[in-house]
Design a protein around this motif. Structure first.
Motif, PDB file in Angstrom:
ATOM      1  N   GLN A   1      43.176  42.256  34.272  1.00  0.00           N
ATOM      2  CA  GLN A   1      43.774  43.479  33.703  1.00  0.00           C
ATOM      3  C   GLN A   1      43.083  44.756  34.202  1.00  0.00           C
ATOM      4  O   GLN A   1      42.937  45.731  33.472  1.00  0.00           O
ATOM      5  CB  GLN A   1      43.734  43.413  32.181  1.00  0.00           C
ATOM      6  CG  GLN A   1      44.692  42.368  31.657  1.00  0.00           C
ATOM      7  CD  GLN A   1      44.461  42.053  30.192  1.00  0.00           C
ATOM      8  OE1 GLN A   1      43.416  42.375  29.628  1.00  0.00           O
ATOM      9  NE2 GLN A   1      45.417  41.411  29.586  1.00  0.00           N
ATOM     10  N   GLY A   2      42.617  44.652  35.434  1.00  0.00           N
ATOM     11  CA  GLY A   2      42.004  45.844  36.044  1.00  0.00           C
ATOM     12  C   GLY A   2      40.603  46.160  35.545  1.00  0.00           C
ATOM     13  O   GLY A   2      40.037  47.205  35.882  1.00  0.00           O
ATOM     14  N   GLY A   3      40.031  45.244  34.774  1.00  0.00           N
ATOM     15  CA  GLY A   3      38.750  45.536  34.110  1.00  0.00           C
ATOM     16  C   GLY A   3      37.600  45.785  35.070  1.00  0.00           C
ATOM     17  O   GLY A   3      36.797  46.709  34.868  1.00  0.00           O
TER      18      GLY A   3
ATOM     19  N   LYS B   1      41.088  41.396  46.973  1.00  0.00           N
ATOM     20  CA  LYS B   1      41.739  42.461  46.185  1.00  0.00           C
ATOM     21  C   LYS B   1      41.794  42.052  44.710  1.00  0.00           C
ATOM     22  O   LYS B   1      41.469  42.844  43.818  1.00  0.00           O
ATOM     23  CB  LYS B   1      43.148  42.727  46.733  1.00  0.00           C
ATOM     24  CG  LYS B   1      43.920  43.754  45.933  1.00  0.00           C
ATOM     25  CD  LYS B   1      45.246  44.117  46.578  1.00  0.00           C
ATOM     26  CE  LYS B   1      46.041  45.017  45.636  1.00  0.00           C
ATOM     27  NZ  LYS B   1      47.200  45.622  46.265  1.00  0.00           N
ATOM     28  N   ALA B   2      42.170  40.793  44.488  1.00  0.00           N
ATOM     29  CA  ALA B   2      42.281  40.313  43.101  1.00  0.00           C
ATOM     30  C   ALA B   2      40.927  40.384  42.397  1.00  0.00           C
ATOM     31  O   ALA B   2      40.836  40.783  41.226  1.00  0.00           O
ATOM     32  CB  ALA B   2      42.822  38.885  43.104  1.00  0.00           C
TER      33      ALA B   2
END
Ligand SMILES: Nc1nc2c(ncn2[C@@H]2O[C@H](COP(=O)(O)OP(=O)(O)OP(=O)(O)O)[C@@H](O)[C@H]2O)c(=O)[nH]1
Ligand SMILES: [Mg+2]
Length: 300
Positions: A245-247, A238-239
């Motif tokens: 930062q969701g990039g 998931k990470a």
């Protein structure tokens, strides 16, 4: 007219889905450089003057490692048995090994007429083609071998003509205005999965399933709202899927949204949530809920 079903069979990553898309003339199945891209049986329907050819794209043959791949291999096996023709797709640029020969012999033994599409000829020395064709013949593989390049569109017309010739006479099995049996919602999930296959490495894309929660056109008709879950197997996956930062996720969603927009011919507002479900690939009940498994594709 000629009308019939053609199971497209071969090792994982051989180029089956790419070939089906080129034969049908539209993208009906996602494609990636990673094996085990196709998980379901997907029909690609080609309507030509005097022929309707229903291609049955299948999961590529690969060593099974979990309940999901077990289901995929069963899908491929049943698809190969109930058709008018097997189109065996061989990746020519990998040469012809013992495992290729034994697979070809196995499918020939089913008693269904068979043709071999020897593909990816654009990335191999041309002189290997007759040498490999001779090898197949000497091994007792007596069916026609058609060298093609799906990427360059080479020899596709000849392949279509040979397939049509080998099909029985009959009425069309499907209406002439559809290219696939799959819904738009299914394609949306597949487009998302394709972009994940292209962006991430190793086990991550293989452990991802996509669930579309919302697929709705706004009332004024100029935008689709699409909300989906990206289900992965582990917290560390998931990470990685989300990235700093969701990039990473933002970039992947951007690619997916663009293709969804061109597929739907409409603007898309796409939201996604990444969820962890431990070992979902090994839970048969969950696999059924996610839609993986057998479906009879023949018209009743
Ligand atoms: N150079 C070249 N590459 C090709 C050709 N056909 C397919 N490919 C590439 O081969 C890779 C696998 O293609 P797919 O069509 O996804 O293969 P597949 O057999 O459907 O794979 P699975 O669904 O995993 O079994 C992709 O990177 C394609 O772009 C071709 O004719 N020439
Ligand atoms: Mg495929």
């Amino acid at each position: 007219m000629k009308s019939g079903t053609v199971a497209v069979i071969g090792k994982a990553n051989a180029g089956k889905s790419t070939l089906v898309n080129v034969l049908v003339g539209e993208k009906v199945a996602i494609v990636s450089p990673k094996p085990q891209t196709t998980r379901d049986r997907i029909l690609g329907i080609l309507n030509e003057e005097g022929a309707q050819i229903v291609f049955v794209d299948t999961p590529g043959i690969y060593k099974s490692k979990n309940a999901l791949t077990d289901v995929m291999m069963r899908t491929t096996e049943t698809s190969a048995k109930d058709v008018d023709l097997i189109l065996f797709v061989h990746d020519g640029h990998k040469g012809v090994g013992d495992s290729d020969l034994s697979l070809m012999k196995r499918y020939l033994s089913y008693g269904v007429p068979m043709l071999i599409a020897y593909t990816k000829t654009d990335i191999m020395p041309e002189e290997n083609i007759p040498a490999d064709a001779k090898k197949l013949y000497e091994e007792g593989i007596g069916c026609d071998v058609v060298p093609v390049s799906a990427r360059r569109g080479k020899n596709i017309g000849r392949l279509k003509a040979l397939i049509a010739e080998m099909l029985p006479e009959g009425e069309p099995l499907f209406p002439e205005d559809i290219v696939s049996d799959r819904s738009e919602k299914f394609m949306i999930a597949e487009i998302m999965r394709e972009k994940i296959l292209l962006k991430y490495d190793k086990e991550i894309p293989h452990g991802v399933a996509v669930v579309v929660n919302t697929f709705q056109k706004r009332e004024n008709g100029d935008i689709y709202d699409i909300d989906l879950d990206i289900v992965c197997e582990k917290a560390n996956h998931k990470a990685i899927l989300i990235g700093k930062q969701g990039g990473a996720l933002k970039e992947t969603l951007g690619f997916a949204r663009k293709e969804m927009e061109s597929f739907l011919g409409c603007k898309v507002f796409l939201t996604a949530y990444v969820k962890v479900e431990d070992d979902w690939r090994d839970r048969p009940g969950r696999l059924r809920e996610l839609g993986y498994g057998e479906e009879d594709f023949r018209r009743k």
